[in-house]
Design a protein around this motif. Structure first.
Motif, mmCIF file in Angstrom:
data_model
loop_
_atom_site.group_PDB
_atom_site.id
_atom_site.type_symbol
_atom_site.label_atom_id
_atom_site.label_comp_id
_atom_site.label_asym_id
_atom_site.label_seq_id
_atom_site.Cartn_x
_atom_site.Cartn_y
_atom_site.Cartn_z
ATOM 1 N N ASP A 166 -10.897 -5.281 -8.175
ATOM 2 C CA ASP A 166 -10.529 -4.635 -6.914
ATOM 3 C C ASP A 166 -9.568 -5.522 -6.141
ATOM 4 O O ASP A 166 -9.599 -6.753 -6.255
ATOM 5 C CB ASP A 166 -11.768 -4.379 -6.062
ATOM 6 C CG ASP A 166 -12.682 -3.322 -6.660
ATOM 7 O OD1 ASP A 166 -12.197 -2.505 -7.449
ATOM 8 O OD2 ASP A 166 -13.889 -3.330 -6.339
ATOM 9 N N ARG A 192 0.827 -1.205 0.000
ATOM 10 C CA ARG A 192 0.000 0.000 0.000
ATOM 11 C C ARG A 192 0.863 1.256 0.000
ATOM 12 O O ARG A 192 0.627 2.187 -0.773
ATOM 13 C CB ARG A 192 -0.927 0.001 1.219
ATOM 14 C CG ARG A 192 -1.867 1.212 1.253
ATOM 15 C CD ARG A 192 -2.947 1.070 2.309
ATOM 16 N NE ARG A 192 -2.438 1.159 3.668
ATOM 17 C CZ ARG A 192 -2.549 0.173 4.575
ATOM 18 N NH1 ARG A 192 -3.101 -0.975 4.249
ATOM 19 N NH2 ARG A 192 -2.084 0.332 5.794
ATOM 20 N N ARG A 217 -7.670 1.551 1.747
ATOM 21 C CA ARG A 217 -6.848 0.341 1.708
ATOM 22 C C ARG A 217 -7.281 -0.597 0.584
ATOM 23 O O ARG A 217 -7.154 -1.818 0.698
ATOM 24 C CB ARG A 217 -6.883 -0.393 3.052
ATOM 25 C CG ARG A 217 -6.431 0.465 4.224
ATOM 26 C CD ARG A 217 -6.412 -0.276 5.514
ATOM 27 N NE ARG A 217 -5.954 0.576 6.600
ATOM 28 C CZ ARG A 217 -5.741 0.167 7.849
ATOM 29 N NH1 ARG A 217 -5.937 -1.112 8.156
ATOM 30 N NH2 ARG A 217 -5.315 1.005 8.762
ATOM 31 N N ARG A 218 -7.768 -0.032 -0.484
ATOM 32 C CA ARG A 218 -8.179 -0.805 -1.655
ATOM 33 C C ARG A 218 -7.558 -0.209 -2.900
ATOM 34 O O ARG A 218 -7.319 1.001 -2.987
ATOM 35 C CB ARG A 218 -9.708 -0.802 -1.808
ATOM 36 C CG ARG A 218 -10.465 -1.388 -0.615
ATOM 37 C CD ARG A 218 -10.114 -2.846 -0.370
ATOM 38 N NE ARG A 218 -10.507 -3.714 -1.464
ATOM 39 C CZ ARG A 218 -11.696 -4.327 -1.538
ATOM 40 N NH1 ARG A 218 -12.605 -4.117 -0.587
ATOM 41 N NH2 ARG A 218 -11.975 -5.119 -2.546
ATOM 42 N N GLY A 219 -7.275 -1.068 -3.864
ATOM 43 C CA GLY A 219 -6.728 -0.643 -5.132
ATOM 44 C C GLY A 219 -7.516 -1.251 -6.276
ATOM 45 O O GLY A 219 -8.470 -2.007 -6.065
ATOM 46 N N VAL A 247 1.037 4.326 -2.797
ATOM 47 C CA VAL A 247 0.740 5.719 -2.441
ATOM 48 C C VAL A 247 1.877 6.636 -2.886
ATOM 49 O O VAL A 247 1.643 7.714 -3.452
ATOM 50 C CB VAL A 247 0.485 5.849 -0.923
ATOM 51 C CG1 VAL A 247 0.472 7.310 -0.489
ATOM 52 C CG2 VAL A 247 -0.830 5.176 -0.555
ATOM 53 N N GLU A 273 -6.051 10.479 -5.515
ATOM 54 C CA GLU A 273 -6.118 9.015 -5.588
ATOM 55 C C GLU A 273 -5.204 8.377 -4.548
ATOM 56 O O GLU A 273 -5.561 7.366 -3.929
ATOM 57 C CB GLU A 273 -5.742 8.528 -6.986
ATOM 58 C CG GLU A 273 -5.906 7.028 -7.143
ATOM 59 C CD GLU A 273 -5.542 6.516 -8.529
ATOM 60 O OE1 GLU A 273 -5.554 5.285 -8.719
ATOM 61 O OE2 GLU A 273 -5.239 7.349 -9.415
ATOM 62 N N GLU A 314 -6.913 8.508 -1.312
ATOM 63 C CA GLU A 314 -8.046 7.579 -1.311
ATOM 64 C C GLU A 314 -7.580 6.147 -1.080
ATOM 65 O O GLU A 314 -8.177 5.404 -0.294
ATOM 66 C CB GLU A 314 -8.801 7.665 -2.644
ATOM 67 C CG GLU A 314 -9.982 6.703 -2.734
ATOM 68 C CD GLU A 314 -10.622 6.689 -4.108
ATOM 69 O OE1 GLU A 314 -11.551 5.883 -4.306
ATOM 70 O OE2 GLU A 314 -10.179 7.454 -4.985
ATOM 71 N N ARG A 315 -6.509 5.762 -1.757
ATOM 72 C CA ARG A 315 -5.967 4.410 -1.567
ATOM 73 C C ARG A 315 -5.493 4.215 -0.128
ATOM 74 O O ARG A 315 -5.670 3.143 0.456
ATOM 75 C CB ARG A 315 -4.810 4.144 -2.533
ATOM 76 C CG ARG A 315 -5.153 4.263 -4.004
ATOM 77 C CD ARG A 315 -6.228 3.305 -4.419
ATOM 78 N NE ARG A 315 -6.580 3.446 -5.810
ATOM 79 C CZ ARG A 315 -7.791 3.227 -6.308
ATOM 80 N NH1 ARG A 315 -8.763 2.833 -5.508
ATOM 81 N NH2 ARG A 315 -8.044 3.371 -7.590
ATOM 82 N N LEU A 363 -5.082 -3.590 -0.343
ATOM 83 C CA LEU A 363 -3.732 -3.056 -0.256
ATOM 84 C C LEU A 363 -3.269 -3.189 1.197
ATOM 85 O O LEU A 363 -3.847 -2.582 2.098
ATOM 86 C CB LEU A 363 -3.695 -1.595 -0.690
ATOM 87 C CG LEU A 363 -4.010 -1.333 -2.168
ATOM 88 C CD1 LEU A 363 -4.183 0.156 -2.411
ATOM 89 C CD2 LEU A 363 -2.925 -1.911 -3.072
#
Length: 231
Positions: free
Chosen positions: A154, A119, A142-144, A123, A134, A137-138, A157
């Motif tokens: 989906d 993650r 904790r999602r990509g 970032v 973005e 947001e990630r 992360l």
């Protein structure tokens, strides 16, 4: 990262023949190497087209390909020497539950090798590209999203602490936690690619040294953890 991960996983797997479960085997990229080394492989792959491609690619080898997800795979408890999940568990509904399921297939003294995207590294990559919203947001969700052409999926992360916590929660003892391709966070993907093209062995040696530093794990593009079931 395959070359770096293979060096670590080969040590964990040990001498052939071992029974290796390849979770999310895809078209057999890893299974091909494992069979060539003399191991018996059980591949788990939910995508029908990829499972079919793996069967064709590995025809004649000591390989069984099961067409289902890790959540639905019915393997005998204690039947595997090693379970590999190279970039697959981050796409499950619950990676921690998937790791626990993999742990149940291990014999006493058996091991898992799990690779996921980092993650923090993502970032940093997004920030460097000017995609601040973005990136944040990630970090928050904790999602990509993995996307190639019209195909998207989906994914979770994780960071090093979360991955290690999931492995320990499955009753396994962590042996190694490494960040692979730390150079991508330092130089960007293009910069790392340039260095690899200029002198692949030299840059791989640098990446190997960086991967040996636990403090840098979250800066690797991928996180690789190896852990063992107590005998």
């Amino acid at each position: 990262y395959d070359d770096l991960a293979l060096e670590v996983c080969a040590e964990v797997i040990g001498a052939a023949p071992a029974h290796v479960v390849d979770v999310g085997c895809g078209v057999g990229r890893w299974a091909t190497r494992l069979v060539a080394a003399g191991h018996r492989v059980t591949g788990i792959e939910p995508a029908p087209a990829m499972a079919a491609a793996a069967r064709r690619r590995l025809a004649g080898g000591d390989v069984t390909v099961i067409e289902c997800g890790v959540e639905d795979a019915a393997l005998p408890p204690g039947s595997a020497d090693v379970v590999l999940a190279m970039g697959s568990l981050q796409y499950t509904l619950d990676p921690a539950a998937a790791i626990a399921r993999c742990a149940g297939w291990l014999r006493p003294g058996g091991a898992v090798c799990v690779l996921v995207d980092s993650r923090q590294a993502l970032v940093l990559e997004l920030l460097a590209a000017g995609r601040t919203d973005e990136a944040l947001e990630r970090l928050a969700t904790r999602r990509g999203v993995w996307q190639v052409g019209p195909h998207a999926a989906d994914l979770h992360l994780l960071d090093a602490a979360e991955l290690a916590g999931a492995v320990r929660g499955a009753g396994l003892a962590v042996e190694r936690l490494a960040g692979l391709l730390v150079g991508a966070s330092a130089h960007g993907r293009a910069g790392l690619l340039t260095r690899l093209e200029r002198d692949y062995p030299a840059q791989l040696a640098v990446e190997r040294r960086l991967a040996a530093e636990p403090a840098l794990a979250d800066l690797g593009k991928q996180l690789l953890i190896t852990a063992r079931k107590r005998a």
